[in-house]
Motif scaffolding. Structure first.
Motif, short mmCIF file in Angstrom:
data_model
loop_
_atom_site.label_atom_id
_atom_site.label_comp_id
_atom_site.label_asym_id
_atom_site.label_seq_id
_atom_site.Cartn_x
_atom_site.Cartn_y
_atom_site.Cartn_z
N ASN A 22 73.67 92.70 73.69
CA ASN A 22 74.84 93.12 74.46
C ASN A 22 74.52 94.10 75.58
OD1 ASN A 22 76.51 91.56 72.87
ND2 ASN A 22 77.02 93.23 71.48
N ASN A 23 73.40 94.80 75.49
CA ASN A 23 73.14 95.89 76.43
C ASN A 23 71.92 95.72 77.31
OD1 ASN A 23 75.24 98.01 75.79
ND2 ASN A 23 74.45 97.50 73.76
N ILE A 24 70.99 94.89 76.92
CA ILE A 24 69.77 94.78 77.69
C ILE A 24 69.90 93.61 78.65
CG2 ILE A 24 67.26 94.54 77.58
CD1 ILE A 24 68.52 97.13 76.29
N LYS A 25 69.83 93.93 79.92
CA LYS A 25 69.99 92.91 80.97
C LYS A 25 68.62 92.59 81.54
CE LYS A 25 74.49 93.66 80.73
NZ LYS A 25 74.70 94.28 79.45
N GLU A 26 67.91 91.72 80.85
CA GLU A 26 66.57 91.36 81.31
C GLU A 26 66.67 90.61 82.63
OE1 GLU A 26 65.24 89.10 78.05
OE2 GLU A 26 65.14 90.82 76.74
N PRO A 27 65.75 90.89 83.55
CA PRO A 27 65.77 90.20 84.83
C PRO A 27 65.57 88.69 84.66
CG PRO A 27 63.90 91.73 84.69
CD PRO A 27 64.68 91.86 83.43
N LYS A 28 64.81 88.31 83.64
CA LYS A 28 64.56 86.90 83.37
C LYS A 28 64.46 86.73 81.86
CE LYS A 28 61.44 86.66 87.26
NZ LYS A 28 60.04 86.76 87.56
N CYS A 29 64.64 85.52 81.42
CA CYS A 29 64.41 85.22 80.01
C CYS A 29 62.93 85.52 79.72
CB CYS A 29 64.73 83.76 79.76
SG CYS A 29 64.19 83.16 78.17
N PRO A 30 62.62 86.26 78.65
CA PRO A 30 61.21 86.60 78.37
C PRO A 30 60.31 85.37 78.27
CG PRO A 30 62.65 87.89 76.99
CD PRO A 30 63.52 86.89 77.71
N ALA A 31 60.82 84.29 77.69
CA ALA A 31 59.99 83.08 77.58
C ALA A 31 59.65 82.54 78.96
CB ALA A 31 60.68 82.02 76.73
N ASP A 32 60.60 82.62 79.88
CA ASP A 32 60.34 82.16 81.25
C ASP A 32 59.27 83.01 81.92
OD1 ASP A 32 62.17 80.10 81.07
OD2 ASP A 32 63.80 81.26 81.98
N VAL A 33 59.27 84.32 81.63
CA VAL A 33 58.25 85.20 82.18
C VAL A 33 56.88 84.75 81.69
CG1 VAL A 33 57.35 87.56 82.19
CG2 VAL A 33 59.81 87.17 82.43
N PHE A 34 56.76 84.49 80.38
CA PHE A 34 55.49 84.04 79.82
C PHE A 34 55.11 82.67 80.35
CE2 PHE A 34 55.76 87.50 76.88
CZ PHE A 34 54.46 87.71 76.49
N LEU A 35 56.08 81.78 80.50
CA LEU A 35 55.76 80.42 80.93
C LEU A 35 55.23 80.37 82.36
CD1 LEU A 35 58.57 78.35 79.20
CD2 LEU A 35 56.15 78.49 78.58
N GLN A 36 55.46 81.43 83.14
CA GLN A 36 54.84 81.51 84.47
C GLN A 36 53.32 81.50 84.34
OE1 GLN A 36 56.15 84.80 87.02
NE2 GLN A 36 57.91 85.01 85.69
N TYR A 37 52.83 81.97 83.19
CA TYR A 37 51.39 82.07 82.94
C TYR A 37 50.94 81.08 81.88
CZ TYR A 37 52.70 86.39 85.24
OH TYR A 37 53.23 87.30 86.11
N GLU A 38 51.63 79.96 81.81
CA GLU A 38 51.32 78.94 80.81
C GLU A 38 49.86 78.51 80.85
OE1 GLU A 38 52.80 74.48 79.44
OE2 GLU A 38 53.63 75.38 81.25
N ASP A 39 49.28 78.50 82.04
CA ASP A 39 47.88 78.09 82.17
C ASP A 39 46.92 79.09 81.52
OD1 ASP A 39 48.76 79.83 84.29
OD2 ASP A 39 46.91 79.42 85.38
N ILE A 40 47.37 80.33 81.30
CA ILE A 40 46.53 81.36 80.69
C ILE A 40 46.71 81.36 79.17
CG2 ILE A 40 46.04 83.85 80.59
CD1 ILE A 40 47.13 84.02 83.46
N ILE A 41 47.88 80.96 78.69
CA ILE A 41 48.16 80.99 77.25
C ILE A 41 47.24 80.00 76.55
CG2 ILE A 41 49.88 80.47 75.46
CD1 ILE A 41 52.03 81.41 77.49
N ASN A 42 46.58 80.48 75.51
CA ASN A 42 45.66 79.65 74.74
C ASN A 42 46.46 78.78 73.78
OD1 ASN A 42 43.73 78.50 73.13
ND2 ASN A 42 42.61 80.39 72.74
N LYS A 43 46.77 77.57 74.21
CA LYS A 43 47.59 76.65 73.41
C LYS A 43 46.78 75.99 72.30
CE LYS A 43 49.12 75.14 77.52
NZ LYS A 43 48.67 76.30 78.26
N ASP A 44 45.44 76.09 72.38
CA ASP A 44 44.59 75.51 71.34
C ASP A 44 44.77 76.21 69.99
OD1 ASP A 44 43.57 73.71 73.17
OD2 ASP A 44 41.83 74.97 73.65
N ILE A 45 45.21 77.46 70.00
CA ILE A 45 45.39 78.19 68.74
C ILE A 45 46.82 78.07 68.22
CG2 ILE A 45 43.53 79.82 69.27
CD1 ILE A 45 45.72 81.89 69.93
#
Length: 160
Positions: A84-107
């Motif tokens: 109710n109170n935290i107005k994130e500039p973006k959805c946190p998952a969207d922030v991480f997905l900007q760096y999808e190429d860095i995320i180690n999906k093999d694990i």
């Protein structure tokens, strides 16, 4: 700030807290890429480091304010406060997905980008809930151990 001018800037202590947490989240957001690289793309390690970053960036005054606010909440209401109170500039998952190429999906046990999105959302929910409990707890170390234990359970899997 002069006496009486607090409410010129913030409607309540909760509003001030939301401002502080949003500021920390924005600062942390700028470091996600670096933290992902430092953790070799491991999102579990990245979330643990981000949790530590948020705690470290909170001053003693911030922590005292957060503690006062969260002590007044009933168990389980912490997540509602954040929603109710935290107005994130973006959805946190969207922030991480900007760096999808860095995320180690093999694990990760994922098949689609939606699976990755869901894992990040789950980690984010646990992180914000744990931040609230950290501010509420008397022992910062106990709260941090509990958070890391929850992340490790997810990382290692809940099923036998």
């Amino acid at each position: 700030m002069q006496g009486g001018s607090f409410y010129q800037y913030f409607e309540s202590k909760e509003d001030l807290m939301a401002y502080i947490i949003n500021k920390h989240f924005t600062d942390a957001e700028e470091n996600i890429r670096k933290i992902l690289i430092k953790n070799n793309g491991n999102i579990f390690g990245t979330f643990i480091e981000l949790y530590g970053y948020m705690i470290e960036k909170s001053s003693k005054n911030d922590m005292e304010l957060f503690k006062q606010i969260f002590e007044g909440l009933k168990a389980g209401q912490e997540a509602v406060f954040f929603m109710n109170n935290i107005k994130e500039p973006k959805c946190p998952a969207d922030v991480f997905l900007q760096y999808e190429d860095i995320i180690n999906k093999d694990i990760l046990n994922i098949k689609t980008k939606d699976d990755l999105f869901d894992i990040i959302q789950i980690l984010n929910t646990i992180t914000f809930k744990s931040l609230a409990l950290t501010f509420k707890e008397a022992s910062l170390e106990d709260a941090k151990r509990a958070y890391i234990r929850q992340i490790r359970l997810l990382q290692e899997g809940l099923a036998k």
